[in-house]
Design an enzyme around this catalytic site. Structure first.
Site, PDB file in Angstrom:
ATOM      1  N   ASP A  13     -35.729  70.338  33.545  1.00 10.86           N
ATOM      2  CA  ASP A  13     -34.902  71.043  34.536  1.00 10.86           C
ATOM      3  C   ASP A  13     -35.155  72.543  34.568  1.00 10.86           C
ATOM      4  O   ASP A  13     -34.257  73.343  34.834  1.00 10.86           O
ATOM      5  CB  ASP A  13     -33.400  70.769  34.278  1.00 10.86           C
ATOM      6  CG  ASP A  13     -33.094  69.289  34.232  1.00 10.86           C
ATOM      7  OD1 ASP A  13     -33.756  68.540  34.969  1.00 10.86           O
ATOM      8  OD2 ASP A  13     -32.212  68.892  33.457  1.00 10.86           O
ATOM      9  N   LYS A  16     -39.515  72.851  37.722  1.00  9.66           N
ATOM     10  CA  LYS A  16     -40.886  72.368  37.976  1.00  9.66           C
ATOM     11  C   LYS A  16     -41.064  71.979  39.438  1.00  9.66           C
ATOM     12  O   LYS A  16     -42.084  72.304  40.060  1.00  9.66           O
ATOM     13  CB  LYS A  16     -41.191  71.145  37.074  1.00  9.66           C
ATOM     14  CG  LYS A  16     -41.144  71.464  35.596  1.00  9.66           C
ATOM     15  CD  LYS A  16     -41.355  70.229  34.732  1.00  9.66           C
ATOM     16  CE  LYS A  16     -40.238  69.217  34.785  1.00  9.66           C
ATOM     17  NZ  LYS A  16     -38.952  69.668  34.243  1.00  9.66           N
ATOM     18  N   ASN A  38     -36.496  59.032  35.772  1.00  7.50           N
ATOM     19  CA  ASN A  38     -35.611  59.848  34.928  1.00  7.50           C
ATOM     20  C   ASN A  38     -35.691  61.312  35.365  1.00  7.50           C
ATOM     21  O   ASN A  38     -34.797  62.102  35.115  1.00  7.50           O
ATOM     22  CB  ASN A  38     -35.967  59.700  33.435  1.00  7.50           C
ATOM     23  CG  ASN A  38     -37.446  59.807  33.130  1.00  7.50           C
ATOM     24  OD1 ASN A  38     -38.282  59.811  34.028  1.00  7.50           O
ATOM     25  ND2 ASN A  38     -37.798  59.882  31.858  1.00  7.50           N
ATOM     26  N   GLY A  40     -35.620  64.565  37.856  1.00  7.58           N
ATOM     27  CA  GLY A  40     -34.886  65.012  39.041  1.00  7.58           C
ATOM     28  C   GLY A  40     -35.431  66.381  39.389  1.00  7.58           C
ATOM     29  O   GLY A  40     -35.138  67.356  38.701  1.00  7.58           O
ATOM     30  N   HIS A  41     -36.300  66.426  40.388  1.00  5.01           N
ATOM     31  CA  HIS A  41     -36.989  67.678  40.734  1.00  5.01           C
ATOM     32  C   HIS A  41     -36.462  68.191  42.073  1.00  5.01           C
ATOM     33  O   HIS A  41     -36.578  67.502  43.092  1.00  5.01           O
ATOM     34  CB  HIS A  41     -38.505  67.463  40.795  1.00  5.01           C
ATOM     35  CG  HIS A  41     -39.099  67.106  39.461  1.00  5.01           C
ATOM     36  ND1 HIS A  41     -40.430  66.835  39.272  1.00  5.01           N
ATOM     37  CD2 HIS A  41     -38.525  66.989  38.233  1.00  5.01           C
ATOM     38  CE1 HIS A  41     -40.646  66.564  37.990  1.00  5.01           C
ATOM     39  NE2 HIS A  41     -39.504  66.645  37.341  1.00  5.01           N
ATOM     40  N   GLN A 223     -39.966  65.942  32.800  1.00  9.93           N
ATOM     41  CA  GLN A 223     -39.407  66.244  31.470  1.00  9.93           C
ATOM     42  C   GLN A 223     -40.057  67.524  30.908  1.00  9.93           C
ATOM     43  O   GLN A 223     -40.442  68.387  31.681  1.00  9.93           O
ATOM     44  CB  GLN A 223     -39.538  65.064  30.498  1.00  9.93           C
ATOM     45  CG  GLN A 223     -38.676  63.872  30.884  1.00  9.93           C
ATOM     46  CD  GLN A 223     -39.289  62.990  31.968  1.00  9.93           C
ATOM     47  OE1 GLN A 223     -40.426  62.573  31.869  1.00  9.93           O
ATOM     48  NE2 GLN A 223     -38.532  62.686  32.997  1.00  9.93           N
ATOM     49  N   THR A 238     -37.842  61.652  25.347  1.00  8.13           N
ATOM     50  CA  THR A 238     -38.160  60.586  26.279  1.00  8.13           C
ATOM     51  C   THR A 238     -39.341  59.797  25.704  1.00  8.13           C
ATOM     52  O   THR A 238     -39.837  60.127  24.622  1.00  8.13           O
ATOM     53  CB  THR A 238     -38.419  61.148  27.696  1.00  8.13           C
ATOM     54  OG1 THR A 238     -38.445  60.061  28.618  1.00  8.13           O
ATOM     55  CG2 THR A 238     -39.735  61.931  27.781  1.00  8.13           C
ATOM     56  N   ALA A 298     -29.721  66.690  37.951  1.00  9.99           N
ATOM     57  CA  ALA A 298     -30.169  66.292  39.285  1.00  9.99           C
ATOM     58  C   ALA A 298     -30.317  64.771  39.383  1.00  9.99           C
ATOM     59  O   ALA A 298     -30.376  64.220  40.473  1.00  9.99           O
ATOM     60  CB  ALA A 298     -31.501  66.975  39.613  1.00  9.99           C
ATOM     61  N   GLY A 301     -26.103  63.723  37.244  1.00 16.58           N
ATOM     62  CA  GLY A 301     -24.917  64.529  37.551  1.00 16.58           C
ATOM     63  C   GLY A 301     -24.180  65.014  36.312  1.00 16.58           C
ATOM     64  O   GLY A 301     -23.150  65.669  36.406  1.00 16.58           O
TER      65      GLY A 301
HETATM   66  P1  GDP Z   1     -37.011  70.383  37.415  1.00 13.56           P
HETATM   67  O1  GDP Z   1     -36.527  69.097  36.903  1.00 13.56           O
HETATM   68  O2  GDP Z   1     -37.790  71.158  36.401  1.00 13.56           O
HETATM   69  O3  GDP Z   1     -37.749  70.272  38.715  1.00 13.56           O
HETATM   70  O4  GDP Z   1     -35.707  71.264  37.712  1.00 13.56           O
HETATM   71  P2  GDP Z   1     -34.357  70.747  38.437  1.00 13.56           P
HETATM   72  O5  GDP Z   1     -34.601  70.629  39.880  1.00 13.56           O
HETATM   73  O6  GDP Z   1     -33.790  69.590  37.717  1.00 13.56           O
HETATM   74  O7  GDP Z   1     -33.375  71.946  38.108  1.00 13.56           O
HETATM   75  C1  GDP Z   1     -33.640  73.256  38.504  1.00 13.56           C
HETATM   76  C2  GDP Z   1     -32.476  73.740  39.389  1.00 13.56           C
HETATM   77  O8  GDP Z   1     -32.540  75.140  39.526  1.00 13.56           O
HETATM   78  C3  GDP Z   1     -32.566  73.201  40.810  1.00 13.56           C
HETATM   79  O9  GDP Z   1     -31.269  73.060  41.315  1.00 13.56           O
HETATM   80  C4  GDP Z   1     -33.327  74.292  41.547  1.00 13.56           C
HETATM   81  O10 GDP Z   1     -33.032  74.325  42.935  1.00 13.56           O
HETATM   82  C5  GDP Z   1     -32.776  75.522  40.872  1.00 13.56           C
HETATM   83  N1  GDP Z   1     -33.696  76.675  40.772  1.00 13.56           N
HETATM   84  C6  GDP Z   1     -35.033  76.678  40.530  1.00 13.56           C
HETATM   85  N2  GDP Z   1     -35.474  77.961  40.390  1.00 13.56           N
HETATM   86  C7  GDP Z   1     -34.399  78.753  40.553  1.00 13.56           C
HETATM   87  C8  GDP Z   1     -34.193  80.161  40.471  1.00 13.56           C
HETATM   88  O11 GDP Z   1     -35.096  80.945  40.214  1.00 13.56           O
HETATM   89  N3  GDP Z   1     -32.922  80.626  40.653  1.00 13.56           N
HETATM   90  C9  GDP Z   1     -31.886  79.785  40.916  1.00 13.56           C
HETATM   91  N4  GDP Z   1     -30.677  80.332  41.073  1.00 13.56           N
HETATM   92  N5  GDP Z   1     -32.026  78.461  40.988  1.00 13.56           N
HETATM   93  C10 GDP Z   1     -33.276  77.946  40.790  1.00 13.56           C
HETATM   94  P1  IMO Z   2     -36.942  66.558  34.688  1.00 16.79           P
HETATM   95  O1  IMO Z   2     -38.303  66.066  35.080  1.00 16.79           O
HETATM   96  C1  IMO Z   2     -33.855  66.765  31.614  1.00 16.79           C
HETATM   97  C2  IMO Z   2     -33.611  63.375  28.852  1.00 16.79           C
HETATM   98  C3  IMO Z   2     -32.377  62.511  28.906  1.00 16.79           C
HETATM   99  C4  IMO Z   2     -32.283  62.091  27.453  1.00 16.79           C
HETATM  100  C5  IMO Z   2     -33.743  61.898  27.061  1.00 16.79           C
HETATM  101  C6  IMO Z   2     -34.227  60.465  27.139  1.00 16.79           C
HETATM  102  O2  IMO Z   2     -35.960  66.605  35.810  1.00 16.79           O
HETATM  103  O3  IMO Z   2     -37.032  67.825  33.914  1.00 16.79           O
HETATM  104  P2  IMO Z   2     -34.845  58.850  29.170  1.00 16.79           P
HETATM  105  O4  IMO Z   2     -34.020  58.362  30.326  1.00 16.79           O
HETATM  106  O5  IMO Z   2     -36.069  59.605  29.569  1.00 16.79           O
HETATM  107  O6  IMO Z   2     -35.143  57.784  28.171  1.00 16.79           O
HETATM  108  O7  IMO Z   2     -33.881  59.890  28.401  1.00 16.79           O
HETATM  109  O8  IMO Z   2     -34.490  62.695  27.969  1.00 16.79           O
HETATM  110  N1  IMO Z   2     -34.330  63.528  30.138  1.00 16.79           N
HETATM  111  C7  IMO Z   2     -34.310  64.654  30.871  1.00 16.79           C
HETATM  112  N2  IMO Z   2     -33.635  65.813  30.694  1.00 16.79           N
HETATM  113  N3  IMO Z   2     -34.720  66.639  32.642  1.00 16.79           N
HETATM  114  C8  IMO Z   2     -35.423  65.503  32.807  1.00 16.79           C
HETATM  115  O9  IMO Z   2     -36.390  65.374  33.730  1.00 16.79           O
HETATM  116  C9  IMO Z   2     -35.209  64.419  31.928  1.00 16.79           C
HETATM  117  N4  IMO Z   2     -35.712  63.173  31.826  1.00 16.79           N
HETATM  118  C10 IMO Z   2     -35.175  62.649  30.722  1.00 16.79           C
HETATM  119  O10 IMO Z   2     -31.256  63.242  29.332  1.00 16.79           O
HETATM  120  O11 IMO Z   2     -31.778  63.147  26.690  1.00 16.79           O
HETATM  121 MG    MG Z   3     -34.756  68.010  36.685  1.00 13.43          MG
END
Ligand code: GDP
Ligand code: IMO
Ligand code: MG
Length: 427
Positions: A13, A16, A38, A40-41, A223, A238, A298, A301
């Protein structure tokens, strides 16, 4: 030859999806190489938010071919519900290809994931309950289903019947759960395979041919390093390798083909699920980070655990991935803090250490050693050049860069695609 890799440097998170989407217009192909839904991008374009789980984050750009690679675990039902959601918005997914070597997440993988988490009680991992671990376990036990097996439906069904009988025994007799009906599952797969078959491709050929033709190929990690099956906080990880090395395994490409390895680092830390987190703030500071950063999963929740930036964690990712660049995200979220502590090492039983201990017990008792940086208390979300940032903010970035000995090429200051300060062009 131009292989680009985007990986997470912390616990996921980091943003990426945002960076992959940003680079998407300059690449010919975006390839997922591990994990599954798993992930959430989040991608935000003109105020519209899209959360991608299994689909590569390049999907919004129809000029780049999107590939779900051999190392990914595919839930075909989730795949088509994601595709449908995008199609309802008028987007197309005709540029998506799926490796026949990828493994299928079966309905029983999901149920076993849930039941095992329940059984584990206090020792649960906090998985996303999407069947990721049980699917990879079956892959390595050599009893999994590959996507390509759907081509010959009769043999698929024969294998399904015997495998399901065995899995049902485990579900019912070991866990006391509800078993699955074979005929029902067979019909579900009959429907889904019709839609899946035209997308199946030999991804190894596809990706390597593109690289040989000097196309720009971007490998999208899900991840992150601290969730890596080998180098993360095992067992709170993971079940795949979300690293640059994972690209070679999971996409079938040579390490020689990977020139640019971009690590995404959040300006503070978050973690979802259980496991050690040295800089976690279980207090008002943590809540403030969560609210300002909208730190809710993402995929599930769940509220994300929040804390200060842990530099040994990010440095571990620099080493293991051989990062050539760092994209520092969510710097805007720190604008409201008077002081910003940054963890530069740990005190473990009286000894200073600035790398990640292999022993989980040591990591649980580690105390953070902080360097406290002054805050800047100015909204930076509209800033687009490094020089325009307040001095304290520049110093925060430069301190991290110096510690990691890796260029911070991009600073992200908002969720929108172009809310960035680009210090060095990534592509
Ligand atoms: P990922 O799993 O690495 O793709 O990241 P996620 O999408 O799960 O979580 C990143 C969250 O931060 C998302 O809600 C993005 O829209 C938000 N985000 C990404 N870069 C920025 C930033 O520079 N500033 C803010 N405020 N939000 C960001
Ligand atoms: P992105 O790509 C954050 C965490 C889960 C749990 C552990 C194992 O959005 O960054 P799993 O379902 O993979 O067996 O769970 O890994 N986890 C993540 N945490 N971002 C993710 O993906 C994750 N994918 C798995 O919360 O702790
Ligand atoms: Mg994510």
């Amino acid at each position: 030859m131009a292989g680009y890799v985007v990986v997470g440097t912390q616990w996921g998170d980091e943003g990426k999806g945002k960076v992959v989407d940003l680079l998407g217009s300059d690449v010919n192909m975006v390839v997922r190489f591990q994990g599954g839904n798993n992930a959430g991008h989040t991608v935000v374009v003109n105020g519209e938010k899209t959360v991608l789980h299994l689909l590569p984050s390049g999907i919004l750009n129809t000029n780049a071919l999107c590939v779900i690679g051999p190392g990914v675990v595919v839930n075909p039902f989730v795949l088509f519900s994601e595709i449908e959601t995008l199609e309802k918005r008028g987007l197309t997914c005709g540029h998506l290809r799926i490796s026949g070597r990828a493994h299928l997440i079966m309905p029983y993988h999901i149920r076993i994931d849930e039941l095992e988490e329940m059984r584990a009680g206090d020792r649960k991992i906090g998985t996303t309950k999407n069947g990721i671990g049980p699917c990879y376990a079956d892959k390595y036990s050599r009893i999994g289903f590959r996507v390509s097996e759907l081509a010959s439906f009769d043999s698929f069904c024969e294998k399904l019947k015997s495998t399901l009988a065995f899995k049902n025994e485990i579900i019912a007799k070991v866990y006391g759960g509800t078993p699955f009906d074979y005929e029902e599952m067979k019909e579900q797969f009959r429907t889904v395979r019709e839609k899946l078959l035209p997308m199946i491709t030999d991804a190894v050929d596809l990706v390597n041919n593109a690289l040989d033709e000097d196309q720009v190929v971007l490998f999208e990690g899900a991840q992150a390093n601290m969730l890596d099956i080998n180098y993360g906080t095992y067992p709170y990880v993971t079940s795949s390798s979300p690293t640059a090395a994972g690209v070679c395994e999971g996409a079938g490409v040579s390490p020689h083909k990977l020139q640019h390895i971009i690590g995404i680092a959040k300006a503070y830390s978050t973690r979802v699920g259980e496991g050690p987190f040295v800089t976690e703030q279980i207090n008002e500071t943590g809540e403030k980070l969560r609210e300002l950063g909208a730190e809710y999963g993402a995929t599930t929740g769940r509220p994300r655990r929040c804390g200060w930036l842990d530099l040994p964690v990010v440095r571990q990712a620099v080493r293991i991935n051989g990062l050539t660049d760092i994209a520092l995200t969510k710097l805007d979220i720190l604008s409201e803090f008077d002081e910003i502590p940054v963890c530069i090492g740990y005190n473990i039983s009286g000894k200073f250490r600035d790398s990640i201990p292999a022993s989980l017990e040591d990591y649980y008792i580690a105390e953070p050693v902080y360097k406290t940086m002054p805050g800047w208390k100015t909204d930076i979300s509209g800033v687009r050049t490094f020089d325009e940032l307040p001095e304290a903010c520049r110093n925060y970035v430069l301190f991290i860069e110096e510690y990691l000995k890796t260029p911070i090429s991009l600073v992200s200051v908002g969720p929108e695609r172009h809310a960035n300060i680009i210090r060095r062009s990534l592509i």
